[in-house]
Design an enzyme around this catalytic site. Sequence first.
Site, PDB file in Angstrom:
ATOM      1  N   ASP A  10       0.888  -1.168   0.000  1.00 35.40           N
ATOM      2  CA  ASP A  10       0.000   0.000   0.000  1.00 35.40           C
ATOM      3  C   ASP A  10       0.922   1.212   0.000  1.00 35.40           C
ATOM      4  OD1 ASP A  10      -1.707   2.090   0.573  1.00 35.40           O
ATOM      5  OD2 ASP A  10      -2.257   1.382   2.579  1.00 35.40           O
ATOM      6  N   LYS A  71       2.868  11.088  -3.551  1.00 34.55           N
ATOM      7  CA  LYS A  71       1.804  10.420  -4.302  1.00 34.55           C
ATOM      8  C   LYS A  71       0.946  11.416  -5.083  1.00 34.55           C
ATOM      9  CE  LYS A  71      -1.799   6.991  -3.424  1.00 34.55           C
ATOM     10  NZ  LYS A  71      -2.270   6.046  -2.399  1.00 34.55           N
ATOM     11  N   GLU A 148      -7.249   0.580  -4.630  1.00 36.93           N
ATOM     12  CA  GLU A 148      -7.313   0.477  -3.169  1.00 36.93           C
ATOM     13  C   GLU A 148      -8.662  -0.053  -2.660  1.00 36.93           C
ATOM     14  OE1 GLU A 148      -6.060   4.400  -2.133  1.00 36.93           O
ATOM     15  OE2 GLU A 148      -4.006   3.990  -2.787  1.00 36.93           O
ATOM     16  N   ASP A 170     -12.701   5.901   2.616  1.00 40.18           N
ATOM     17  CA  ASP A 170     -11.274   5.887   2.955  1.00 40.18           C
ATOM     18  C   ASP A 170     -10.813   7.289   3.347  1.00 40.18           C
ATOM     19  OD1 ASP A 170      -8.517   5.756   3.021  1.00 40.18           O
ATOM     20  OD2 ASP A 170      -8.308   4.668   1.139  1.00 40.18           O
TER      21      ASP A 170
END
Length: 571
Positions: A10, A71, A148, A170
């Site tokens: 992850d 990211k 994800e 999330d």
Amino acid sequence: MMSEAVVGIDLGTTNSSIAVLHDGVPEVITDHDDGLVPSCVGVGPSGNVLVGHKARNQAMLFPDRTVQSIKRRMGTADRIRLGSAEHSPQGISAFILKDLVARAERCLDADVSRAVITVPAYFTDAQRKATREAGELAGLKVERIVNEPTAASLAYEVSSEEAMKVLVYDLGGGTFDVSVVALEGGVVEVLATAGDNRLGGDDFDALIVERLNKRLESMVQGDSLRSDRTVQARLRHAAEAAKIRLSGAPFASIEEDSLTGASRKPVNLSCEISRSDFENDIKDLLDKTLEQVEKALRDANTKAPDLDRVLLVGGSSRIPLVAKLLQKRLGVTPLGQIDPDRCVALGAAIQAGMEAGLDVHSVLVDVTPYTFGTGAIGHVDGMYTRHKYVPIIRRNSKLPITKSELFYTEFPNQRAVRFRIYQGEDPDVRNNTEIGSVYLRGLNEDHDAFEEGLIFTYSLNLDGILEFHARERLTGREVSGRVEDALAAHDATFEEFDDLGELEPGIAVPTGTAVKMLLERAKAAIPNAPKEDVPELKRLMKGLKRASRHKESGKIDELSGELAELLFFVE
Ligand code: AMP
């Protein structure tokens, strides 16, 4: 020859983690730590590359030598300066991946050269390609890039045989994503995604830091510490820790001594933040996430009742208000028992295992199959009752767990309270199983203690032992005990009280103060009360309001006693 492991990674905005199948069961690889590696890369004083905690620790002091949240820049042509060299976003991500792989090789004593890496469902082709390249730069063969929410669904073992619709919420440190996915016959399809890539736990920390700065300003007049980087770094650290404590307790205290360091007059910060203040602060931000939930549902052409599961992912989804708001809005109890900040990595490891043709079992989590709570005064189905169930530890919570809630005595002059301990789900305690009961006596001797309330705490361990602890906040007066086999036996009851003499066992009130509750009750009783009692009811209500405004404790005691007695007859 060393064995070879296929790992799931992850690669997160704030934290990253790496997981592997161990005898078929996915596990996050921990190296004497919690397995979460901050997605942070820096160069140290001697030009050496730092990854994870070491890089994050220097981020506030040396922002120009540290890169965070890379990211967000994946798939762009940005060049990132780090020390004397320049890197692409995938180059920076490769440092993080290399660190994760080194951790895995060290802990597993195996070669790691193949991986599944997760990306947000909304990532474009360019962003996915950059992620793959990052893996290759780190020396990995990237077997697959997985979404994800798909990984989270795999971790929750959402059966791929039945057709299911799952909403994955999330909420991480810096980003919020919501996805609606459809699963059928082993195929996972992302129907819609929405979110806000600038919203997360860091914003909640900032709101607490703001409170702390205001507090400091009231202490050190005219000398703002807002521009002092070291002070702000410490406040941010303290704020995050307090925020995390508030997920399990109604209050968190913050004690930071000698805040300004040696060169100036030291400032000691000592304060307490309540969960309700924190919830008020973050409510608007959480409402924004709910708007995105609605948007994702609309785009997926799905109505809330069609959802089979709602999954909580990301560290910030541990905030109890999140599950509460989702439950209210969607009518589905969200699942959060798999560590929300590890569940994507665990799902990636499952995918990696499937790619490698291994036997895959489900994630191991010890959860409580029951909800444990206590009884209090309050509303059930719109009716005022003395049998309201207040859950403290909810079903499906991961063990071990400790949770507390705040209560008040019904009256300011109430000297004892009986906390009954129930197991069950029903909003009315009478339909649940009583497994214990405890008295806390000698309360409210100091009048202010009434306003401060009582904290009732449950801790449930892996062996099913439920420990409870009741404490008067102001005085520290407390009582505790345990129920053995709370998970197994219905007749394992515990009772702790001696002769109470004349004391009337009271009941706890969960929110607001007791006088307020009494006034509400009186107001609700007026329409159906016998006509001749109404003037007296109104007189007592008026008197009680005045006494409580002027904090006349003797008068409050007297009038609330009279009003309670009258209500007993008219309700
Ligand atoms: P993630 O990006 O998923 O690792 O989430 C990290 C964020 O979750 C950070 O802002 C943490 O402060 C926050 N977090 C972790 N644990 C908790 C908790 N128990 N309650 C509230 N926030 C938490």
